[in-house]
Design a protein around this motif. Structure first.
Motif, PDB file in Angstrom:
ATOM      1  N   UNK A 199       0.849  -1.186   0.000  1.00 18.37           N
ATOM      2  CA  UNK A 199       0.000   0.000   0.000  1.00 18.37           C
ATOM      3  C   UNK A 199       0.887   1.239   0.000  1.00 18.37           C
ATOM      4  N   UNK A 200       0.642   2.135  -0.942  1.00 16.06           N
ATOM      5  CA  UNK A 200       1.368   3.398  -1.004  1.00 16.06           C
ATOM      6  C   UNK A 200       0.469   4.525  -0.510  1.00 16.06           C
ATOM      7  N   UNK A 201       1.014   5.719  -0.448  1.00 14.02           N
ATOM      8  CA  UNK A 201       0.285   6.859   0.111  1.00 14.02           C
ATOM      9  C   UNK A 201      -1.068   7.054  -0.556  1.00 14.02           C
ATOM     10  N   UNK A 202      -2.075   7.277   0.303  1.00 12.90           N
ATOM     11  CA  UNK A 202      -3.439   7.577  -0.141  1.00 12.90           C
ATOM     12  C   UNK A 202      -4.089   6.429  -0.906  1.00 12.90           C
ATOM     13  N   UNK A 203      -3.546   5.223  -0.795  1.00  8.74           N
ATOM     14  CA  UNK A 203      -4.170   4.042  -1.394  1.00  8.74           C
ATOM     15  C   UNK A 203      -4.985   3.334  -0.333  1.00  8.74           C
ATOM     16  N   UNK A 204      -6.113   2.765  -0.733  1.00 16.94           N
ATOM     17  CA  UNK A 204      -7.040   2.192   0.232  1.00 16.94           C
ATOM     18  C   UNK A 204      -7.380   0.746  -0.131  1.00 16.94           C
ATOM     19  N   UNK A 205      -7.389  -0.119   0.897  1.00 20.52           N
ATOM     20  CA  UNK A 205      -7.821  -1.512   0.749  1.00 20.52           C
ATOM     21  C   UNK A 205      -9.134  -1.667   1.502  1.00 20.52           C
ATOM     22  N   UNK A 206     -10.090  -2.366   0.905  1.00 25.88           N
ATOM     23  CA  UNK A 206     -11.415  -2.532   1.503  1.00 25.88           C
ATOM     24  C   UNK A 206     -11.808  -4.005   1.468  1.00 25.88           C
ATOM     25  N   UNK A 207     -12.426  -4.487   2.543  1.00 25.66           N
ATOM     26  CA  UNK A 207     -12.880  -5.873   2.619  1.00 25.66           C
ATOM     27  C   UNK A 207     -14.176  -5.924   3.416  1.00 25.66           C
ATOM     28  N   UNK A 208     -15.170  -6.630   2.888  1.00 25.28           N
ATOM     29  CA  UNK A 208     -16.393  -6.856   3.656  1.00 25.28           C
ATOM     30  C   UNK A 208     -16.127  -7.990   4.641  1.00 25.28           C
ATOM     31  N   UNK A 209     -16.300  -7.732   5.934  1.00 26.36           N
ATOM     32  CA  UNK A 209     -15.884  -8.678   6.968  1.00 26.36           C
ATOM     33  C   UNK A 209     -17.034  -9.352   7.693  1.00 26.36           C
ATOM     34  N   UNK A 210     -18.206  -8.731   7.726  1.00 23.04           N
ATOM     35  CA  UNK A 210     -19.236  -9.203   8.621  1.00 23.04           C
ATOM     36  C   UNK A 210     -18.985  -8.681  10.031  1.00 23.04           C
ATOM     37  N   UNK A 211     -19.755  -9.187  10.988  1.00 25.86           N
ATOM     38  CA  UNK A 211     -19.685  -8.667  12.356  1.00 25.86           C
ATOM     39  C   UNK A 211     -18.719  -9.432  13.241  1.00 25.86           C
ATOM     40  N   UNK A 212     -18.467 -10.710  12.952  1.00 21.50           N
ATOM     41  CA  UNK A 212     -17.603 -11.534  13.801  1.00 21.50           C
ATOM     42  C   UNK A 212     -16.499 -12.129  12.948  1.00 21.50           C
ATOM     43  N   UNK A 213     -15.257 -11.769  13.256  1.00 22.45           N
ATOM     44  CA  UNK A 213     -14.146 -12.224  12.427  1.00 22.45           C
ATOM     45  C   UNK A 213     -12.837 -12.116  13.188  1.00 22.45           C
ATOM     46  N   UNK A 214     -11.817 -12.743  12.598  1.00 19.07           N
ATOM     47  CA  UNK A 214     -10.460 -12.694  13.141  1.00 19.07           C
ATOM     48  C   UNK A 214      -9.513 -12.247  12.030  1.00 19.07           C
ATOM     49  N   UNK A 215      -8.538 -11.422  12.396  1.00 20.39           N
ATOM     50  CA  UNK A 215      -7.502 -10.973  11.469  1.00 20.39           C
ATOM     51  C   UNK A 215      -6.138 -11.317  12.032  1.00 20.39           C
ATOM     52  N   UNK A 216      -5.246 -11.806  11.167  1.00 20.80           N
ATOM     53  CA  UNK A 216      -3.833 -11.895  11.495  1.00 20.80           C
ATOM     54  C   UNK A 216      -3.091 -11.067  10.450  1.00 20.80           C
ATOM     55  N   UNK A 217      -2.314 -10.099  10.918  1.00 15.42           N
ATOM     56  CA  UNK A 217      -1.706  -9.118  10.027  1.00 15.42           C
ATOM     57  C   UNK A 217      -0.217  -9.022  10.317  1.00 15.42           C
ATOM     58  N   UNK A 218       0.580  -9.090   9.275  1.00 15.36           N
ATOM     59  CA  UNK A 218       2.015  -8.829   9.382  1.00 15.36           C
ATOM     60  C   UNK A 218       2.311  -7.588   8.542  1.00 15.36           C
ATOM     61  N   UNK A 219       2.889  -6.577   9.180  1.00 13.67           N
ATOM     62  CA  UNK A 219       3.190  -5.312   8.518  1.00 13.67           C
ATOM     63  C   UNK A 219       4.691  -5.101   8.440  1.00 13.67           C
TER      64      UNK A 219
ATOM     65  N   UNK B 139      -8.100  -0.303   5.074  1.00 14.16           N
ATOM     66  CA  UNK B 139      -6.696  -0.078   5.419  1.00 14.16           C
ATOM     67  C   UNK B 139      -6.157   0.965   4.461  1.00 14.16           C
ATOM     68  N   UNK B 140      -5.501   1.983   5.018  1.00 18.91           N
ATOM     69  CA  UNK B 140      -4.921   3.006   4.158  1.00 18.91           C
ATOM     70  C   UNK B 140      -3.583   3.470   4.727  1.00 18.91           C
ATOM     71  N   UNK B 141      -2.655   3.759   3.834  1.00 16.34           N
ATOM     72  CA  UNK B 141      -1.333   4.235   4.193  1.00 16.34           C
ATOM     73  C   UNK B 141      -1.248   5.728   3.940  1.00 16.34           C
ATOM     74  N   UNK B 142      -0.591   6.422   4.856  1.00 15.64           N
ATOM     75  CA  UNK B 142      -0.411   7.866   4.732  1.00 15.64           C
ATOM     76  C   UNK B 142       1.086   8.164   4.810  1.00 15.64           C
ATOM     77  N   UNK B 143       1.580   8.946   3.887  1.00 14.56           N
ATOM     78  CA  UNK B 143       2.982   9.399   3.922  1.00 14.56           C
ATOM     79  C   UNK B 143       3.979   8.242   3.956  1.00 14.56           C
ATOM     80  N   UNK B 144       3.888   7.334   3.008  1.00 16.08           N
ATOM     81  CA  UNK B 144       4.852   6.250   2.957  1.00 16.08           C
ATOM     82  C   UNK B 144       4.257   5.042   2.259  1.00 16.08           C
ATOM     83  N   UNK B 145       4.843   3.876   2.498  1.00 13.17           N
ATOM     84  CA  UNK B 145       4.297   2.650   1.950  1.00 13.17           C
ATOM     85  C   UNK B 145       4.482   1.524   2.960  1.00 13.17           C
ATOM     86  N   UNK B 146       3.598   0.539   2.866  1.00 16.94           N
ATOM     87  CA  UNK B 146       3.616  -0.582   3.792  1.00 16.94           C
ATOM     88  C   UNK B 146       3.385  -1.875   3.019  1.00 16.94           C
TER      89      UNK B 146
END
Length: 276
Positions: A128-148, A247-254
């Motif tokens: 993700x670079x600056x001002x780029x946005x990721x969107x996902x429909x999750x529902x109400x009950x969920x689990x996320x594992x994220x490595x940044x 998820x969105x990144x500001x001033x950089x990339x991830x």
């Protein structure tokens, strides 16, 4: 391995100190030498808060059949009026957590049995670079594992249980430049306990890589940072249309690796089992 003693308790009356002790009451622990049963002397280090979210109190532990020390706590605080009180209840319990010690610090990790609730797995790997946005429909009950991976002085924002415009949401803001993680529930949904603040700083000393494990239920969010070194538990009360992740990144990339699972409703499974 040297044995250590741990005392978990909920003191009342600790004054707020910068970002510490922000809740009405705290729950924490002392780690030190084993209790001397003859003198009742307990030599220990400084007080450690167990949870840096908004709602965590009265922790209890138990031993599992295979010898693990398991903790669960009340996700609610005295003297706070929660929106669910009009339905006849005001609190819930945190998910069970396995406790271990690492270099004098109590580590909390979700018990392995919770993996049985997972289904509908999806994995995303993105830059993700600056001002780029990721969107996902999750529902109400969920689990996320994220490595940044955040090698630049980047800011990253997660809108959790968000509406389609990402206006209503629970915000997790990671600021690599300031080396901090903030949780903000000012736009989470139904407002409550605003007199005690809408934000909590839940981490510092952010390295180039950070791991997040996040459990979201109908009215709660529990965040585990770097394999349970830091934990934050909070009640949230979203509207019915808040079923998205942004998820969105500001001033950089991830670089992001995101694993997502829907979670089974254990109450429905229990009903199905007992009705047979």
């Amino acid at each position: 391995m040297r044995k250590q003693g741990v005392l978990i308790f909920s003191p009342q009356g600790i004054e707020a100190e910068n970002d510490k002790y922000q809740n009405i009451y705290q729950t924490g622990c002392l780690v030190g030498d084993p209790l001397n049963l003859e003198t009742l002397q307990f030599n220990h280090g400084e007080f450690q808060e167990l949870d840096l979210g908004f709602d965590f109190y009265a922790a209890q532990t138990m031993i599992s059949p295979d010898g693990r020390r398991i903790l669960s706590a009340w996700m609610g605080l005295p003297e706070i009026n929660y929106p669910t009180e009009k339905f006849g209840y005001c609190g819930c319990l945190t998910i069970p957590r396995e406790l271990t010690l690492k270099e004098g610090k109590l580590i909390q990790q979700p018990i392995k049995e919770l993996k049985q609730l997972r289904y509908n797995h999806k994995r995303f790997q993105k830059i993700l670079t600056s001002d780029e946005r990721f969107m996902l429909e999750t529902g109400a009950m969920f689990e996320l594992e994220i490595i940044l991976e955040m090698k630049d002085p980047t800011e990253l924002r997660f809108g959790i249980r968000a509406d389609q415009k990402n206006e209503a949401k629970t915000l997790i803001h990671i600021d690599k430049n300031k080396s901090e993680v903030i949780i903000d529930r000012s736009q989470s949904g139904a407002a409550f306990a605003t007199e005690y603040g809408n934000t909590r700083k839940i981490a510092g000393n952010i390295s180039d890589e950070i791991k997040l494990q996040i459990f979201v239920d109908q009215s709660s969010i529990e965040i585990f940072i770097n394999d349970g070194e830091i934990v934050a538990s909070s009640r949230i009360f979203p509207n019915e249309d808040q079923n998205y992740l942004f998820i969105e990144t500001i001033n950089g990339k991830s670089a992001i690796q995101l694993d997502y699972w829907r979670l089974k409703d254990s109450n429905e499974e229990l009903k199905a089992t007992t009705s047979k």
